[in-house]
Design a protein around this motif. Structure first.
Motif, mmCIF file in Angstrom:
data_model
loop_
_atom_site.group_PDB
_atom_site.id
_atom_site.type_symbol
_atom_site.label_atom_id
_atom_site.label_comp_id
_atom_site.label_asym_id
_atom_site.label_seq_id
_atom_site.Cartn_x
_atom_site.Cartn_y
_atom_site.Cartn_z
ATOM 1 N N CYS A 6 0.840 -1.193 0.000
ATOM 2 C CA CYS A 6 0.000 0.000 0.000
ATOM 3 C C CYS A 6 0.879 1.247 0.000
ATOM 4 C CB CYS A 6 -0.909 -0.012 1.230
ATOM 5 S SG CYS A 6 -1.907 1.483 1.415
ATOM 6 N N ASP A 16 -6.389 -8.788 -3.108
ATOM 7 C CA ASP A 16 -7.821 -8.511 -2.955
ATOM 8 C C ASP A 16 -8.114 -7.515 -1.836
ATOM 9 O OD1 ASP A 16 -7.359 -10.167 -0.781
ATOM 10 O OD2 ASP A 16 -8.931 -11.613 -1.276
ATOM 11 N N SER A 17 -7.076 -7.024 -1.131
ATOM 12 C CA SER A 17 -7.233 -5.952 -0.137
ATOM 13 C C SER A 17 -7.235 -4.575 -0.802
ATOM 14 C CB SER A 17 -6.106 -5.996 0.889
ATOM 15 O OG SER A 17 -6.164 -7.179 1.634
ATOM 16 N N PHE A 18 -7.056 -4.557 -2.118
ATOM 17 C CA PHE A 18 -7.005 -3.311 -2.879
ATOM 18 C C PHE A 18 -8.212 -3.241 -3.800
ATOM 19 C CE2 PHE A 18 -2.793 -4.298 -1.516
ATOM 20 C CZ PHE A 18 -2.203 -3.088 -1.230
ATOM 21 N N PRO A 19 -8.945 -2.111 -3.776
ATOM 22 C CA PRO A 19 -10.136 -2.002 -4.628
ATOM 23 C C PRO A 19 -9.782 -2.068 -6.112
ATOM 24 C CG PRO A 19 -9.949 -0.111 -3.138
ATOM 25 C CD PRO A 19 -8.710 -0.926 -2.986
ATOM 26 N N ARG A 30 -5.838 -2.770 -10.091
ATOM 27 C CA ARG A 30 -6.278 -2.419 -8.750
ATOM 28 C C ARG A 30 -5.633 -1.111 -8.298
ATOM 29 N NH1 ARG A 30 -9.333 -6.188 -6.003
ATOM 30 N NH2 ARG A 30 -9.512 -8.154 -7.095
ATOM 31 N N LYS A 31 -6.300 -0.435 -7.376
ATOM 32 C CA LYS A 31 -5.777 0.798 -6.789
ATOM 33 C C LYS A 31 -4.466 0.492 -6.063
ATOM 34 C CE LYS A 31 -9.659 3.350 -7.365
ATOM 35 N NZ LYS A 31 -9.765 4.578 -8.064
ATOM 36 N N CYS A 34 -4.681 0.520 -0.107
ATOM 37 C CA CYS A 34 -5.532 -0.564 0.386
ATOM 38 C C CYS A 34 -6.910 -0.042 0.794
ATOM 39 C CB CYS A 34 -4.859 -1.282 1.548
ATOM 40 S SG CYS A 34 -4.766 -0.338 3.089
ATOM 41 N N LYS A 35 -7.854 -0.968 0.933
ATOM 42 C CA LYS A 35 -9.232 -0.610 1.270
ATOM 43 C C LYS A 35 -9.312 0.105 2.616
ATOM 44 C CE LYS A 35 -11.288 -4.377 -1.385
ATOM 45 N NZ LYS A 35 -11.994 -5.677 -1.312
ATOM 46 N N THR A 36 -8.528 -0.323 3.583
ATOM 47 C CA THR A 36 -8.544 0.307 4.909
ATOM 48 C C THR A 36 -8.101 1.765 4.820
ATOM 49 O OG1 THR A 36 -8.076 -1.814 5.954
ATOM 50 C CG2 THR A 36 -7.642 0.166 7.260
ATOM 51 N N ARG A 38 -8.074 3.666 2.115
ATOM 52 C CA ARG A 38 -9.032 4.409 1.290
ATOM 53 C C ARG A 38 -10.249 4.804 2.108
ATOM 54 N NH1 ARG A 38 -7.694 5.031 -3.711
ATOM 55 N NH2 ARG A 38 -9.761 5.542 -4.450
ATOM 56 N N ASN A 39 -10.733 3.898 2.960
ATOM 57 C CA ASN A 39 -11.871 4.220 3.830
ATOM 58 C C ASN A 39 -11.509 5.358 4.778
ATOM 59 O OD1 ASN A 39 -13.512 2.302 2.664
ATOM 60 N ND2 ASN A 39 -13.047 0.739 4.185
#
Length: 118
Positions: A6, A16-19, A30-31, A34-36, A38-39
């Protein structure tokens, strides 16, 4: 399973932890955040927008272009401290992001332009 690091938290995580950013014929892109993270970034942006209402128009403090419309006026914030810096036009905000808000990189770009402009 493939892993990616990340760009924000610098941890190595399963892909799969990346949107998903885009799907192409060659596969899924993928971005890089990481999703965490980004949130967390989305929560910071939402707070900054609540605290700093967007003007209907402005003269961009960087390029001095007069801008109107919500798509062209962008809230700018420090990516390290999450502090509000002001509003810029979308193009200038993207430019700052491409230079990673680095004064050193911007100074090198200025030097490069001065040395190579005809």
């Amino acid at each position: 399973m493939p892993y990616r690091t990340c760009k924000r938290c610098h941890t190595s995580q399963p892909l799969d932890s990346f949107p998903i950013n885009n799907t192409l014929a060659s596969g899924i892109l993928r971005k890089h955040t990481c999703k965490t993270c980004r949130n967390q970034q989305n929560k910071v942006r939402a707070r900054l927008h609540r605290e700093n209402p967007k003007p209907e128009s402005l003269d961009c403090p960087i390029c001095d272009r007069h801008v109107t419309g919500s798509r062209d006026i962008v809230l700018d914030h420090d990516l390290d401290t999450d502090e509000f810096r002001g509003f810029t036009c979308n193009d200038c905000n993207n430019g700052l992001g491409k230079f990673h808000d680095s004064i050193d990189m911007l100074n090198r770009a200025i030097t490069y332009l001065k040395e190579t402009t005809c």
